[in-house]
Design an enzyme around this catalytic site. Sequence first.
Site, PDB file in Angstrom:
ATOM      1  N   LYS A 191      30.627  73.567  49.299  1.00 13.22           N
ATOM      2  CA  LYS A 191      31.124  72.577  48.706  1.00 13.22           C
ATOM      3  C   LYS A 191      29.981  72.369  47.237  1.00 13.22           C
ATOM      4  O   LYS A 191      28.857  71.741  47.374  1.00 13.22           O
ATOM      5  CB  LYS A 191      30.682  71.139  49.502  1.00 13.22           C
ATOM      6  CG  LYS A 191      31.623  69.955  48.723  1.00 13.22           C
ATOM      7  CD  LYS A 191      33.207  70.310  48.790  1.00 13.22           C
ATOM      8  CE  LYS A 191      33.863  69.025  48.045  1.00 13.22           C
ATOM      9  NZ  LYS A 191      35.400  69.376  47.844  1.00 13.22           N
ATOM     10  N   SER A 388      40.461  69.800  48.397  1.00 12.00           N
ATOM     11  CA  SER A 388      39.824  68.933  48.642  1.00 12.00           C
ATOM     12  C   SER A 388      40.760  67.620  48.895  1.00 12.00           C
ATOM     13  O   SER A 388      41.481  67.519  49.625  1.00 12.00           O
ATOM     14  CB  SER A 388      38.839  68.728  47.415  1.00 12.00           C
ATOM     15  OG  SER A 388      37.403  67.938  48.249  1.00 12.00           O
TER      16      SER A 388
END
Length: 589
Positions: A191, A388
């Site tokens: 991430k 996401s």
Amino acid sequence: MKQFFKFVLATIVGLVFTTIILVLILVGIIASAGSDKTVDVDSNSILRIALTSPIAERTPSNPLAGLGFLGLDGEKAIGLNDILANIKKAKTDDNIKGIFIDESYMLSGQATTEEIRNALIDFKKSGKFIIAYSEVYTQGAYYLASVADKVYINPKGIFEFSGFSQQITFLKGAMDKLGIEAQVIKVGTYKSAVEPYILNKMSDANREQVTSYLGSLYDHFLTGIGSARKINKDSLFTIANNLRIQFPEDALKYKLVDGLKYKDEVINELKDRTSTKKKDDLHSVDIAEYTKTDVKADDDDKTSKNQIAIIYASGEINGGEGNDNTIGSERVSKALRKARLDNKVKAVVLRVNSPGGSSLASDVIWREVKLTHDAKPIIVSMGDYAASGGYYISCAADSIIAEPNTVTGSIGIFAILPNMQKLFNDKLGVTFDGVKTGKYADLGDVSRPLTPEERAILQNQVNRGYDDFTKHVADGRHKTQAYINSIGQGRVWTGAQAIKLGLVDRLGNINDAVASAAKKAKITDYKLVAYPDQKSIFNKFSAGLTAEVKTRMLKSELGENYNTYQQIKSITQMMRTPQARMPYDVVIK
């Protein structure tokens, strides 16, 4: 004093009168512009495609487009929906003899380009021709043009063919100089959306994932061009890797184009192909104008009471209403609810084109997708991005369809809280003091660093968000949560990679999603309806005008630094709530 009041009164009356006149003029312009007069197509015409405006999912509802009203560009834009529909119509329109791709720069994502390219490939089944010409071929523009029967470039033009690259702007050095520390709380090794604020270069994990997905995108790019131009993919790689194409004649030598021509020569060829005399004007219709013709595709006359709803979710995900370019959880949820409760709607296609955003807003939309799934078939069609938060809102659907070059995955959560103590104390000489009634009453105060206890609280909240995310994906994709965690961790995948991982069910476009929804609903006769309703010009004129003027001023003042400004601005948005957001924008020139 009497004269003063008379003057003030006269001024007020003048302003009111002027306002009324301006409103009347505006109404007249809108009425004239929005009259939707039918455009006639002459026999032996060509359909001209010049995609120089950013391509949205739907054609903007803007009757002022092309008028340059109040000094704005008013550029006439066309959405992907109408581009695909018009190419399909042209396939069976006897007045359209071929397509002319007239391009220099193409402003679209790779999956959007893929859908248009596939529509052109389908158009060629009609036996009609496609000619492409440009003065400057970017790699994205050439990928589209490569399907043409003949590809021409200006003899002095520019042909870019050098491979893909991805560059990330890191702001940590600037933040250090300003005395700002980005306090990061995240879940996910990959991430990397937080990296620009805490590192000066890519982490090893981020470099690994970028190398992987960029390689997948490039492999698909070369495969598509190789198939269209009948050139071995490995040969294309060698040509690009050694930058063997530096001038237009190099592109001709390696058979990537069919000729070096000026535009007048291309127009003469188009005249020959349409049996038009050299002294006569070439009959053509722009693809945006072609929407206004009375020509219909084979399935446009359907009158069935059965409906398939296409719900567009495009842009960053936030709470509230949003607009046609951003996903507001309230607006999209209403659309899903409306389609779910409408008995005429037999199935739903959720068109997702989003890099993510607020994890809370994503969860709100996910809930409505899940309820819809329980009531009737819902199929997700992924555009350029469905990553996401964009994947979060997709995972509860019956099935997911993506393009090979869709960017998806990025299953992870993060939050950023700035510590601006050094900026305030050391740089500005500003200090703060106060009182509080509870130990955590000032949690989130940017004038000081987080305590270990506070950081643990925030980490626990982000961990819970990630657990919810992976559980939703596991339930929707019929996988174990452990497996989703293993391919999650914020890692970005292409559609071609995601299908192998089970995050996507099949590769295809929005039309494939519609067909899948119809099959799932067991209907063969249906009409398409679009949600949510697009904002009218009256609803968005004032806000749009203000935003346009503001953007123009900033671009004028900041120049090339405008993108950096946008990136810094996004930091403040990230600080409001935990984020399920892609680490960066993928831009392939």
